[in-house]
Every structure is written in structure tokens, then in C-alpha cells.
Design a protein around this motif. Structure first.
Motif, short mmCIF file in Angstrom:
data_model
loop_
_atom_site.label_atom_id
_atom_site.label_comp_id
_atom_site.label_asym_id
_atom_site.label_seq_id
_atom_site.Cartn_x
_atom_site.Cartn_y
_atom_site.Cartn_z
N UNK A 106 1.04 -1.18 -0.26
CA UNK A 106 -0.06 0.00 0.09
C UNK A 106 0.38 1.28 -0.17
N UNK A 107 1.95 1.32 0.73
CA UNK A 107 3.07 2.36 0.51
C UNK A 107 3.69 2.86 -0.53
N UNK A 108 3.91 1.59 -1.10
CA UNK A 108 4.49 1.93 -2.86
C UNK A 108 3.41 2.00 -3.15
N UNK A 109 2.14 1.62 -3.78
CA UNK A 109 1.29 1.89 -4.33
C UNK A 109 1.11 3.59 -3.93
N UNK A 110 1.29 3.64 -3.47
CA UNK A 110 0.91 5.59 -2.79
C UNK A 110 2.09 6.02 -2.96
N UNK A 111 2.77 5.48 -2.60
CA UNK A 111 4.26 6.05 -3.40
C UNK A 111 3.96 6.48 -5.26
N UNK A 112 3.88 5.12 -5.70
CA UNK A 112 3.60 5.50 -7.08
C UNK A 112 2.18 6.26 -7.55
N UNK A 113 1.41 6.16 -6.99
CA UNK A 113 0.31 7.23 -7.07
C UNK A 113 1.21 8.74 -7.35
N UNK A 114 1.54 9.21 -5.77
CA UNK A 114 2.00 11.14 -5.82
C UNK A 114 2.95 10.41 -7.28
N UNK A 115 3.61 9.99 -7.46
CA UNK A 115 4.98 9.83 -8.16
C UNK A 115 4.03 10.70 -9.74
N UNK A 116 3.65 9.11 -10.11
CA UNK A 116 2.46 10.00 -11.23
C UNK A 116 1.57 11.11 -11.29
N UNK A 117 0.74 11.30 -9.74
CA UNK A 117 0.04 12.36 -10.06
C UNK A 117 1.38 14.22 -10.10
N UNK A 118 2.03 13.52 -9.59
CA UNK A 118 3.11 14.78 -9.73
C UNK A 118 3.76 15.25 -10.79
N UNK A 119 4.13 14.15 -11.42
CA UNK A 119 4.45 13.73 -13.14
C UNK A 119 3.05 14.41 -14.19
N UNK A 120 2.33 14.14 -14.17
CA UNK A 120 1.31 14.27 -14.56
C UNK A 120 0.99 15.58 -14.56
#
Length: 193
Positions: free
Chosen positions: A40-54
Motif C-alpha cells: 500500500x505504501x509503495x502503491x501510494x508512493x507510485x501514485x503520488x509520483x504519477x500525480x506529480x508527473x501529471x
């Protein structure tokens, strides 16, 4: 031997087995919870990264849209400048054509005007040439008109007036006009008779 089996107490062994089972279950449960938390932590981190990239991409798109809107706001002004340049080019082209018409007319006149016809006034307005003068006879004026009609550089030949004031006057006054052609069309070339 059977006595020995009867005296064996299995309760502590079972209790110890249950204890080991609970410990294993606790470790497995803890590992599973840790793995889930980690995922869940890695998924949140990946989603935050994708969100920041977007968000970065969206801000870049917004910047480009702003630049394009600024350029589009300049289009009316550029259209006005373009129209002004086209008008200038049109004036320059007309001047250049006018210069060529004068040269063309001056090189054409010796072939059109026969002996016995004297030009007194020539005016060029656009492509229309108006001229007046005197002729020794109607035959000379007819030759002038025939030469003009046979020329591939001349269209719409018109004789406006032929006047002889009296029989004593030797020369006949006339006024005529024609349209000067810039470039004769291939099918428009007239045959000389």
C-alpha cells in the motif's frame, strides 16, 4: 511397553505444538500485514509520483496554451500588416506593369502607324491607349486600323471620330483607341495578312 506408553503424557507436547503454531501464525500474520502495508505504501508512493508527473505535464500544457493564445492574439495585427504588404506589392506590380506597357507601346507604334498618318496625342490609362492625329487619306487611316487589328498585342480597336473640316484642308483629323494586351494568349495570336 504398553505401560510406558500409558505413562507418556502428551499434554505438554500438544501445548507446545499449539504454542509453535500460534507463533508461526503470528509471524505469518505479521509478515502478511507488513507486506500489505509495504505494498500500500509503495502503491501510494507510485501514485503520488504519477500525480506529480501529471501535474508537471499539465502545467507545461498550460504554459504552451498561454503562449499559443498570445500568438493567436497577434493574428489580427499580422493580418492587417499582411494586407498592407499585399497592397504595397499590388501598387509595385501595377507600377512595374505600367512601365512595361509604356515600353511595349513605344515599341509597338512604329509597326502600327503607316506613312501618311501623324500622331499628335497619345495617352495610356491602365491598358487603354487613346490617340489622336491626322491622316493624309481615309486609306491611310484604314491601314492604321488594319495594322492594329492584326497585332497580337492589341484588342478592342475603336475609331471614335474622323473629321475633315473642309475640302481645302489636306489632312483628316481622327481619334481612336485600343486595349493593350500584356501577354498574348497562345490561341489569341492573329495572323498577318
Amino acid at each position: 511397553m504398553s505401560r510406558m506408553i500409558a505413562k507418556v503424557n502428551l499434554l505438554p507436547w500438544r501445548e507446545e505444538g499449539r504454542k509453535r503454531y500460534r507463533q508461526r501464525f503470528g509471524w505469518m500474520l505479521g509478515s502478511a500485514v507488513f507486506a500489505i502495508v509495504l505494498l500500500v505504501g509503495m502503491g501510494g508512493w507510485l501514485l503520488d509520483g504519477q500525480l506529480a508527473l501529471q501535474k508537471g505535464r499539465n502545467s507545461r500544457i498550460d504554459q504552451e496554451i498561454t503562449l499559443l493564445e498570445n500568438k493567436l492574439s497577434l493574428l489580427p495585427e499580422m493580418d492587417v500588416q499582411r494586407e498592407a504588404l499585399l497592397k504595397r506589392l499590388s501598387v509595385i506590380t501595377d507600377i512595374q506593369k505600367g512601365r512595361n506597357h509604356i515600353t511595349q507601346l513605344l515599341s509597338l507604334l512604329p509597326g502600327l502607324v503607316p506613312q501618311g498618318v501623324y500622331l499628335e496625342d497619345i495617352s495610356l490609362t491602365g491598358n487603354r491607349v487613346k490617340f489622336s492625329g491626322r491622316g493624309e487619306s481615309n486609306g491611310h487611316l484604314a491601314t492604321l486600323l488594319a495594322n492594329a487589328e492584326q497585332s497580337e498585342w492589341v484588342n478592342d480597336v475603336t475609331m471614335h471620330s474622323i473629321v475633315r473640316a473642309n475640302e481645302k484642308q489636306a489632312l483628316i483629323r481622327f481619334k481612336a483607341s485600343f486595349e493593350l494586351v500584356s501577354e498574348p494568349a497562345a490561341g489569341n495570336v492573329k495572323e498577318r495578312r
